[in-house]
Scaffold this active site. Sequence first.
Site, PDB file in Angstrom:
ATOM      1  N   SER A  63      34.251 -12.966 -14.991  1.00 50.20           N
ATOM      2  CA  SER A  63      34.142 -11.967 -15.790  1.00 50.20           C
ATOM      3  C   SER A  63      34.220 -12.627 -17.279  1.00 50.20           C
ATOM      4  O   SER A  63      34.255 -13.925 -17.419  1.00 50.20           O
ATOM      5  CB  SER A  63      35.228 -10.843 -15.858  1.00 50.20           C
ATOM      6  OG  SER A  63      36.590 -11.648 -16.080  1.00 50.20           O
ATOM      7  N   LYS A  64      33.932 -11.702 -18.245  1.00 44.65           N
ATOM      8  CA  LYS A  64      33.725 -12.373 -19.647  1.00 44.65           C
ATOM      9  C   LYS A  64      35.018 -13.123 -19.932  1.00 44.65           C
ATOM     10  O   LYS A  64      34.903 -13.967 -20.950  1.00 44.65           O
ATOM     11  CB  LYS A  64      33.648 -11.260 -20.601  1.00 44.65           C
ATOM     12  CG  LYS A  64      32.156 -10.763 -20.396  1.00 44.65           C
ATOM     13  CD  LYS A  64      31.897  -9.730 -21.563  1.00 44.65           C
ATOM     14  CE  LYS A  64      30.304  -9.031 -21.324  1.00 44.65           C
ATOM     15  NZ  LYS A  64      30.133  -8.167 -22.696  1.00 44.65           N
ATOM     16  N   ARG A  65      36.237 -12.797 -19.617  1.00 43.85           N
ATOM     17  CA  ARG A  65      37.404 -13.489 -20.035  1.00 43.85           C
ATOM     18  C   ARG A  65      37.374 -14.823 -19.375  1.00 43.85           C
ATOM     19  O   ARG A  65      38.195 -15.566 -19.895  1.00 43.85           O
ATOM     20  CB  ARG A  65      38.508 -12.751 -19.455  1.00 43.85           C
ATOM     21  CG  ARG A  65      38.861 -12.966 -18.080  1.00 43.85           C
ATOM     22  CD  ARG A  65      40.052 -11.880 -17.596  1.00 43.85           C
ATOM     23  NE  ARG A  65      40.174 -11.795 -16.242  1.00 43.85           N
ATOM     24  CZ  ARG A  65      41.024 -12.673 -15.531  1.00 43.85           C
ATOM     25  NH1 ARG A  65      41.427 -13.671 -15.969  1.00 43.85           N
ATOM     26  NH2 ARG A  65      41.004 -12.499 -14.180  1.00 43.85           N
ATOM     27  N   GLY A  79      34.729 -16.816 -19.871  1.00 47.77           N
ATOM     28  CA  GLY A  79      33.688 -17.436 -20.553  1.00 47.77           C
ATOM     29  C   GLY A  79      32.407 -16.657 -20.605  1.00 47.77           C
ATOM     30  O   GLY A  79      32.058 -15.727 -20.131  1.00 47.77           O
TER      31      GLY A  79
END
Length: 467
Positions: free
Chosen positions: A240-242, A244
């Site tokens: 996921s975006k967390r 990167g």
Amino acid sequence: MTVVTRFAPSPTGFLHIGGARTALFNWLYARHTGGKFLLRIEDTDRERSTDEAIAAILDSLNWLELEWEGEPVYQAQRVERHAEVARTMLAQGKAYHCYCSPEELTEMRESARAEGRPMRYDGRWRDRDRSEAPAGIKPVVRLRAPQEGETVIRDKVQGDITIANAQLDDMVLLRSDGTPTYMLAVVVDDHDMGVTHVVRGDDHLTNAARQMQIFQAMDWPVPVFAHLPLIHGPDGAKLSKRHGAVGAEAYREMGFLPEAMRNYLLRLGWAHGDDETISTEQAVAWFDFDGIGRSPARFDMAKLTALNLHYIKIADDARLARLTAPLLGARLGRTLDEGGLALLTAAMPSMKERAKTLVEMAENAEFYFHPRPVAPDEKAAKVLTPEARGAIAELAGELAGVAEWNAPALEAVVRGHAERAGLGLGKVAQPLRAALTGRTVSPPVFDVMAIFGREESLARLTDAAAA
């Protein structure tokens, strides 16, 4: 049989890395078997689907060089065909109208929640006559699914998966407003497009049994399924975006080569012995479902970067220059002309041994295009002492007499000067580098001088000596 695969993204955002890998595997299997790779845009969610997302997905696929056959199929343009199939099933008794009110469905849902079981439609309109329909209720169309026996998914990755039909209710095919559901649309499109192999993420595995029932109700051949494990982050959680960047276009902007990205995505869940570096040609020759593992793969930025470094080293210099030029132009605030592109191409052999990305390449090449006089950075300014500037002036005079302006000849002159002065080569070469580039780190200084040419090199040295 001609193999036909498809990639079917929903255009609600960028192309996720997981989606890019799914597209790659579909593309590779089609190429491996001499088949066709098709593209379908599943844009039936009109509120969330955007033209910008469609453009981003197509652009990312083009960057990855995953060419599809024919024009993309847009699912939203085929709703009448989807509804037609549902009406056919109605006419054949394989589907029926359901007149459940919202209150009845809420009651079913709450009852299932209270009993700790999944919500399933109880089939109350399965065998009732339409004459019993309550006033004011627009019906949905439901599949008359088999209630006994089993549905077996013979998955090329996950193996055989058996689901009791009693666990599957009569799914909705057409909503009360006449629009088709995702399940129906996917099956109709796969059939009409001639798809023989459905290769997708295993988050779709639960859909496969339901979709098989629609294929079987229409007496259509069921495609071969291959459900891929998802990609996880370094911590083992779903990517996921967390963790990167998760969009394919972000890696393009970071300066990764498409062939490096393809190689890395290929190795996220697929293996061929101990091979890590696999060219696209090798991948096409070797790819099959047997090499796909069942466990989620973990995204590793360091491995991707190492692969990119490898592909930069073996890339064609002119191509690397063309790919780097826009990034460099953005840094310079201008577009490189043909002369600038030729200079950048000439610089590639000495630069690509060090750069891990095209962004680094652009940063490292910037000094070639700085106007004279070159402004040294803080570290280079410390190197350019008055004594160093005097030595540069002396060296410039010696270098002016070089018959052939090439790296070996230039090195010979500078090495001779250093020996006569009783200095190591580095003590002389470093001020030269600072004078020529304005930096203390660059490609080999004699390569830099050869690329600049006699006139530009001597002019930069003269500027530095006179400063």
